[in-house]
Motif scaffolding. Sequence first.
Motif, short mmCIF file in Angstrom:
data_model
loop_
_atom_site.label_atom_id
_atom_site.label_comp_id
_atom_site.label_asym_id
_atom_site.label_seq_id
_atom_site.Cartn_x
_atom_site.Cartn_y
_atom_site.Cartn_z
N UNK A 1 0.78 -1.27 -0.12
CA UNK A 1 0.09 -0.09 0.00
C UNK A 1 0.81 1.19 0.04
N UNK B 1 -1.34 4.48 -1.21
CA UNK B 1 -2.62 4.38 -0.90
C UNK B 1 -3.20 4.24 0.32
N UNK B 2 -2.33 4.66 1.35
CA UNK B 2 -2.87 4.60 2.88
C UNK B 2 -3.96 5.64 2.91
N UNK B 3 -4.63 5.34 3.94
CA UNK B 3 -5.89 5.88 4.23
C UNK B 3 -5.46 7.17 5.05
N UNK B 4 -5.68 8.44 4.72
CA UNK B 4 -5.56 9.54 5.37
C UNK B 4 -6.51 10.81 4.70
N UNK B 5 -6.14 11.75 5.36
CA UNK B 5 -7.03 12.99 4.94
C UNK B 5 -5.74 14.25 4.55
N UNK C 1 -0.83 10.12 1.27
CA UNK C 1 -1.94 9.86 2.12
C UNK C 1 -3.10 9.54 1.18
N UNK D 1 -5.44 7.97 -1.97
CA UNK D 1 -6.26 6.69 -2.27
C UNK D 1 -7.18 6.33 -1.26
N UNK D 2 -8.34 6.67 -1.61
CA UNK D 2 -9.64 6.37 -0.81
C UNK D 2 -10.14 5.12 -0.78
N UNK D 3 -9.26 3.97 -0.59
CA UNK D 3 -9.95 2.54 -1.06
C UNK D 3 -10.22 1.82 0.21
N UNK D 4 -11.20 2.45 1.19
CA UNK D 4 -11.45 1.94 2.40
C UNK D 4 -12.50 0.70 2.31
N UNK D 5 -13.18 -0.02 3.61
CA UNK D 5 -14.17 -1.08 3.53
C UNK D 5 -15.48 -0.49 3.69
#
Lengths: 169, 431
Positions: free
Chosen positions: A59, A64-68, A163, A165-169
């Motif tokens: 990742x 593509x880590x989740x972040x803002x 940060x 890459x909004x590929x969240x669940x």
Amino acid sequence: MSVARAIVRYALGLLLLAMVILNVANAAGRYLFQKAIPGSDEILVFAMVWLVFLGAALVSLDRRHLGFDQLSGLLGARWRGQLIRGRYLCVALLSGYVTWQSWSVLQTLARVGQTSMASEIPMIVPHGAVPVGLGLICLISLVYAVRPTARTGSGSGVEDDPAAGPDGP
Amino acid sequence: MIATLLVVPVALFLLGFPIWVVLLAASTATVLFVVNVPPLIIHQVMYGAVDQYALLAIPFFLFAGELMGRCGVSARLVVWSQSLLGGIRGALGLTTICTSTLLGAVSGSSPATVAATGRILYGDLLKDGYSKRFSLGLIASSGSVAIVIPPSIAMILYGASAEQSVPKLFIAGILPGLLISVVMAVFVLIWVRRKAERGAVGPAGQRVRDAEGGTMPLARATVHASGALAMPVIVLMGIYLGYFSPTEAGGVACLYAILLARFAYRSLSWGEILEAASDSAVLTGQILIILSCAAVFSWLLTVQGIPQALVAWVEQAELSRFTFLLAINVLLLALGCVIDPTSAILVLTPILLPIVLELGIDPIHFGIVMTVNLSIGMFTPPFGLNLFVAQSVMTADLTDLYKGVFGFFVVQTVALLAITYLPGLSLWLVG
């Protein structure tokens, strides 16, 4: 970098497929034959630990880590570049430090010779996932800090930030 | 302590660092400069957080969801929903909600649900007289229910974080998930009725065509979609009746999805299945690295007595359950606008749970309230993930999306209040 990425990525895919087979076989064995595969739960968990830390390294490679991240969009190109470099350096420093600490834990585990309870796997095997994964993240972050435009082979952008890459669940 | 556990994470978050780095950096700074513990503890807690059998359900359900999303179940579920609801005025709007709910039960992914329904139904909604904004809002918001309808990754994470039973959380999520869908459906029906009076929406809605270009009677559509419809039934009944643990159910769901995709639908090759497995593995890393780092952060919060101090403050302030839950809803709705559900659950659960227990709120009920809040956050402006997925899939204007979701935000907030203040909705099936 792209060949290494593809190898690790498919290896993780195969590992997950193997985990599915082991999990179903274990459940079927338990319900149909009243006999579970010895140590299978432990092996599954250890495999997941590797999945997590190697997956996290991939990742990082794909950024593509989740972040803002809204700040970099507000900055001009020069400051934005500095910010991204600074972030990668900080990530490299942090992951490098934790890798070093994890390495100390591995050395202790190797010295003691601790093994898992059911499958008697040396505990350096599952614990090793942490320094390997974070060590890779450290290297990847260093590369991106030096060359923020490096391509990964995933087709991901070159100017995007760690940060993204909004590929969240 | 305040500097390292509050100022550092907030500053790093605003600077755009990934969530796992925010948590790990704050924790490392606290270990190095505040508390008197050896730094080796960072490794121990990070490893211990992911060395849990219960978490195996996450890669398995992610993989099953990936497979189901890729093997063409979306189109089958759309045709089935349309066959079920085709005779009603506003059928297409209802079909969108029904399909999203079913896809949620099959894939568990909110963005994937929005992408699938958007690709298939957006054009037909416009043709059928639904306004652009309403259609965009409907698709972006109805996908959010995927997080609430079990199997839900968010609930597994909450279960691991709060040490609560995942099967109970899954069962508790059924009625709230259905309530959200029903409330959305009522809103669509009212909207359609008002528009139909002005002749804007067709009397029975445009029929979605199957692959051969025809429509299907319900019985045939049910057989056509039976493979997809059976999966959530097998998983939930297996867990509910005690045949599987959630982890085993995840494995069974994967095997079922592989058999369905490879042999029944013949829509995926072995290479494509490996591709789906690889993507799921990477996604597992993306989610669980946050869990690993959040564990260190929450361990330090506990060691420093932060949750206990919050409990004492709540006691002193004499907050009632009603007020606390209202405040939590406002907080979570606000956070949901900017933070993804994974991070929010992992960071907030250890902080809030002691207060929840102190006030006598059922932790299973609280888990559902939290999940519903964060599911609404998936489509609330400015940064709800579903908005960007919808923007990309339907090449929509973000302003239209922001305006389109407003009505659905109000409707889902009403459902949220019902779920918050009527615990029986969540706990009735569990009990």
